[in-house]
Design an enzyme around this catalytic site. Structure first.
Site, PDB file in Angstrom:
ATOM      1  N   LEU A  70       3.735  45.389 -14.139  1.00  0.00           N
ATOM      2  CA  LEU A  70       4.464  44.218 -13.656  1.00  0.00           C
ATOM      3  C   LEU A  70       5.128  43.466 -14.802  1.00  0.00           C
ATOM      4  O   LEU A  70       6.264  42.982 -14.685  1.00  0.00           O
ATOM      5  CB  LEU A  70       3.512  43.306 -12.884  1.00  0.00           C
ATOM      6  CG  LEU A  70       4.116  42.059 -12.241  1.00  0.00           C
ATOM      7  CD1 LEU A  70       5.276  42.416 -11.317  1.00  0.00           C
ATOM      8  CD2 LEU A  70       3.039  41.281 -11.485  1.00  0.00           C
ATOM      9  N   LYS A  71       4.443  43.368 -15.933  1.00  0.00           N
ATOM     10  CA  LYS A  71       5.002  42.668 -17.091  1.00  0.00           C
ATOM     11  C   LYS A  71       6.287  43.341 -17.582  1.00  0.00           C
ATOM     12  O   LYS A  71       7.254  42.661 -17.959  1.00  0.00           O
ATOM     13  CB  LYS A  71       3.960  42.631 -18.222  1.00  0.00           C
ATOM     14  CG  LYS A  71       4.444  42.030 -19.553  1.00  0.00           C
ATOM     15  CD  LYS A  71       4.675  40.544 -19.458  1.00  0.00           C
ATOM     16  CE  LYS A  71       5.182  39.952 -20.778  1.00  0.00           C
ATOM     17  NZ  LYS A  71       4.153  39.938 -21.842  1.00  0.00           N
ATOM     18  N   ILE A  72       6.318  44.663 -17.571  1.00  0.00           N
ATOM     19  CA  ILE A  72       7.505  45.391 -17.998  1.00  0.00           C
ATOM     20  C   ILE A  72       8.689  45.024 -17.105  1.00  0.00           C
ATOM     21  O   ILE A  72       9.813  44.807 -17.577  1.00  0.00           O
ATOM     22  CB  ILE A  72       7.242  46.910 -17.969  1.00  0.00           C
ATOM     23  CG1 ILE A  72       6.324  47.313 -19.128  1.00  0.00           C
ATOM     24  CG2 ILE A  72       8.544  47.698 -18.023  1.00  0.00           C
ATOM     25  CD1 ILE A  72       6.885  46.999 -20.491  1.00  0.00           C
ATOM     26  N   THR A 118       1.982  43.080 -24.997  1.00  0.00           N
ATOM     27  CA  THR A 118       2.856  43.884 -24.149  1.00  0.00           C
ATOM     28  C   THR A 118       2.985  45.285 -24.758  1.00  0.00           C
ATOM     29  O   THR A 118       3.651  45.468 -25.778  1.00  0.00           O
ATOM     30  CB  THR A 118       4.249  43.248 -24.030  1.00  0.00           C
ATOM     31  OG1 THR A 118       4.109  41.897 -23.567  1.00  0.00           O
ATOM     32  CG2 THR A 118       5.117  44.019 -23.045  1.00  0.00           C
TER      33      THR A 118
END
Length: 291
Positions: free
Chosen positions: A167-169, A92
């Site tokens: 999107l992960k954030i 990440t």
């Protein structure tokens, strides 16, 4: 497939074990060699260097801590990545970090896609992660047997590298909010002289129920802080969320508050413990304000 795991922390070790149990040939490397050594007992080849680790790889997974760590390992291992191999970037690092990594990969001739992981140690060890992919669909498909072995579902966020990180954030901002919210409600319940378990009983089977709330609350109340996702790692991810929010004109009021709470827990000595340790920030006199 021949899979290389670069980075054998909490998630890297769990994923390596899952992949070898699924029948893949797994090679692992970690900058601190002692952390990778125990994986040999699972039938995983432990390589002495990142370049040695990727020498025969078909799929490479980078699972380290931050952008600098990804760039370092890419510089070390990139020139040794075989033609036709796919580098799946799973750390990440946010959109800006991902753009920097993608540019470096292009300079090195490395075929890079994203494979952002949603989940912690438990799902990773059971092959039940959700994987957010981005990049050339043909390259993603080439890595599909590995990604499927790691996950219960995959979601393609876009054909441009960086979409999965975006999107992960957003997903990790939600995770941080739930974690802090559960801790706040447990602390409020207890502070009023009630058994904090009553909060969990109250939300069970309602529209506001959440399986993750029960999972983390159990750790908070039992003081089981063995790390599945550390306070410092989540604090780093919330920092990335704040950067994105500010650059896009999105309000950061809630993110700032969550970041401060995680900062208090870290200052109180819980940085390397599980995110459940954020409960400490609501129940003890803090050493600082988390800024």
């Amino acid at each position: 497939m021949n899979v290389t795991i670069l980075g054998t922390g909490i998630m890297g070790s769990a994923v390596a074990g899952t992949l070898v149990r699924a029948g893949h040939q797994v090679t692992a490397w970690n900058r601190t060699a002692d952390k990778a050594a125990p994986l040999a007992d699972q039938g995983i080849t432990v390589a002495p260097s990142a370049a040695d680790a990727v020498a025969g790889a078909e799929v490479v997974l980078s699972i380290v801590f931050d952008t600098d760590a990804v760039l370092d390992v890419l510089d070390d291992a990139g020139p040794a990545v075989p033609d036709g191999a796919v580098w799946a970037q799973a750390t990440t690092i946010g959109v800006d970090g991902t753009k920097e990594v993608a540019a470096r990969a292009a300079e090195l001739g490395v075929s890079l896609v994203e494979a952002q992981m949603l989940g912690t140690k438990g799902p990773a060890s059971r092959g039940e992660l959700a994987i957010l992919t981005a990049g050339d669909p043909a390259l993603v498909e080439r890595a599909r047997p590995v990604l499927d072995a790691m996950s219960s579902k995959t979601l393609h966020a876009g054909d441009e590298v960086g979409c999965a990180s975006a999107l992960k954030i957003a997903c990790n901002a939600w995770l941080a909010t739930i974690t802090a919210g559960v801790a706040q409600s447990l602390a409020l319940t207890s502070a009023q002289g009630l058994d904090p378990q009553l909060f969990l009983d109250a939300i069970t089977d309602t529209a506001t129920d959440c399986r993750y709330a029960h999972l983390k609350a159990d750790h908070m109340l039992s003081e089981d802080l063995a790390p599945t996702f550390t306070v410092d790692a989540l604090r780093k991810d919330v920092g990335l969320s704040i950067q994105v929010a500010r650059s896009s004109g999105t309000a950061v009021t809630l993110l700032d508050a969550v970041s401060r709470v995680l900062g208090v827990a870290s200052l109180d000595g819980h940085g390397k413990e599980d995110v459940a340790a954020v409960y400490d920030a609501f129940t003890t006199t803090p050493l600082g304000n988390g800024d």
